[in-house]
Scaffold this active site. Structure first.
Site, PDB file in Angstrom:
ATOM      1  N   THR A 112      37.069  36.381  39.848  1.00  0.00           N
ATOM      2  CA  THR A 112      38.304  36.947  40.318  1.00  0.00           C
ATOM      3  C   THR A 112      38.279  37.764  42.132  1.00  0.00           C
ATOM      4  OG1 THR A 112      37.454  39.292  40.241  1.00  0.00           O
ATOM      5  CG2 THR A 112      38.843  38.661  38.571  1.00  0.00           C
ATOM      6  N   CYS A 133      32.279  45.479  42.184  1.00  0.00           N
ATOM      7  CA  CYS A 133      32.703  47.232  42.181  1.00  0.00           C
ATOM      8  C   CYS A 133      31.812  47.470  41.821  1.00  0.00           C
ATOM      9  CB  CYS A 133      32.909  46.933  40.155  1.00  0.00           C
ATOM     10  SG  CYS A 133      34.556  46.290  40.059  1.00  0.00           S
ATOM     11  N   CYS A 181      37.183  46.598  44.773  1.00  0.00           N
ATOM     12  CA  CYS A 181      38.353  47.083  43.208  1.00  0.00           C
ATOM     13  C   CYS A 181      38.745  48.352  43.244  1.00  0.00           C
ATOM     14  CB  CYS A 181      37.383  47.169  41.645  1.00  0.00           C
ATOM     15  SG  CYS A 181      37.574  48.127  40.578  1.00  0.00           S
ATOM     16  N   CYS A 222      36.859  51.452  40.641  1.00  0.00           N
ATOM     17  CA  CYS A 222      36.042  51.614  41.405  1.00  0.00           C
ATOM     18  C   CYS A 222      36.001  52.153  42.748  1.00  0.00           C
ATOM     19  CB  CYS A 222      34.514  51.836  40.897  1.00  0.00           C
ATOM     20  SG  CYS A 222      34.474  49.660  41.386  1.00  0.00           S
TER      21      CYS A 222
HETATM   22 ZN   LIG Z   1      35.779  48.482  39.903  1.00  0.00          ZN
END
Ligand SMILES: [Zn+2]
Length: 354
Positions: A35, A39, A70, A73
């Site tokens: 992706t 994170c 991300c 988070c």
């Molecule tokens: Zn994340």
């Protein structure tokens, strides 16, 4: 940024990701190759396939490898959640209200955190370790107490020192005046000053018998001695005689050409943290600049950016401690204790001189 020994293997890191362990946050970050996102371990997003995961010890490293933070988070944010922040604030209050320095394990237990995690969070939120905070707090308390009390020994015990000899050793770099001088708040402590004109307007140069303790700019020559007196409220502040002339000339010359050596003795008064910051500043060459963030990184405290800015603003020795060479990360000049216009002039002047 350090990785925790707890998460020093692939298995341990993966387990933390699977368990979404909050205590692993800030110890490492995981990135998902498929992706391109990275994170915090505690992120609530869908668990990736283990074979697609790689780990980084800092968010900067992950970004440098091309990963995007991300959105859930927010792994690049320096803010910790409010609950954690409340706990750290509580810890500060406990330290402030204790007569002795509380033990790390006791503090952590009180807050329901592991000692290591607590220590790391504290440093992240406050910018210094709990121990440094406690020691700085005691120093502040000591100096307040010394001003108001008759007995120095009593004041030491009030501030939580177990024996008065400890103060002389431990606090040497924090209270640069010896305790007896400090108690008097500067009584019997003579500061000589001279006022002159320089390329940046009016300047006051002040010295104790140990060295130069203040160099400050101002627009009104009559105000400068009054401001100096405010800084050393109980010291005897006197206008220096003709013996001071060469010292003034030397400083004025240095303001104009800061690439020359400055060999006059200094009486630098500040907390341990301030001194640490100021030492870094003194290593920045004329014509060079550093960001507040870089200074924070240099002192090994990358989250203490605001504390660094405050230490720069507390500098009493203009140009000699070149706080004007510290600017914002985006290249903006940011603030300057003696006015941003002066900061600009100083930096421009250094560029020309080079
Ligand atoms: Zn994340």
């Amino acid at each position: 940024m350090k990785s925790l020994s707890t998460y020093n293997t692939d298995d341990r890191r993966w387990n933390a990701v699977v368990g979404r362990e909050q205590s692993a946050d800030e110890c490492f970050y995981y990135a998902v190759m498929t992706t391109g996102i990275f994170c915090r371990p505690s992120c609530s997003s869908k668990l990736p396939n283990r074979e697609n995961v790689e780990y980084f010890i800092s968010s900067q490293d992950a970004q440098a490898s091309g990963y995007q933070p991300c959105k859930k988070c927010k792994p690049t944010g320096t803010t910790v959640n409010e609950e954690v922040e409340q706990k750290i604030i509580k810890a500060c209050r406990i330290i402030e209200n204790s007569n002795t320095v509380p033990k790390l394990v006791d503090l952590a237990k009180e807050l329901g955190l592991s000692p290591y995690y607590f220590h790391r969070l504290f440093k992240k939120v406050v910018g210094i370790t709990p121990k440094q905070f406690a020691s700085g707090h005691r120093s502040r308390r000591l100096s307040n107490s010394l001003k108001s009390r008759e007995s120095i020994t009593e004041a030491f015990y009030d501030a939580g020192f177990s024996s008065s000899s400890g103060v002389y050793n431990k606090n040497q770099d924090q209270l640069s005046m010896k305790p007896k001088e400090y108690r008097a708040g500067g009584v019997g402590f003579t500061i000589h000053y001279g006022v002159a004109e320089c390329i940046l307007g009016w300047i006051i140069i002040a010295a104790t018998d140990r060295g130069i303790c203040a160099i400050e700019f101002g627009d009104d020559p009559a105000m400068l001695p009054r401001q100096l007196q405010d800084r050393f409220p109980k010291a005897t502040v006197t206008k220096a005689g003709s013996g001071f002339t060469s010292l003034i000339e030397e400083v004025v010359k240095f303001i104009k050409a800061p690439q020359d050596n400055f060999n006059l003795p200094l009486d630098i008064q500040g907390t341990a943290f301030q001194q640490q910051v100021w030492n870094i500043l003194r290593q920045i060459e004329p014509g060079q600049t550093m960001s507040y963030t870089e200074v924070a990184e240099k002192i090994g405290n990358p989250n203490a950016v605001r504390a660094v800015a405050t230490a720069c603003a507390s500098n009493k020795l203009a140009v000699v401690i070149p706080c004007h060479r510290v600017i914002s990360k985006d290249g903006k000049l940011s603030g300057y204790r003696w006015g941003v216009e002066r900061k600009k002039l100083l930096l421009d002047n250094e560029k020309i001189e080079r």
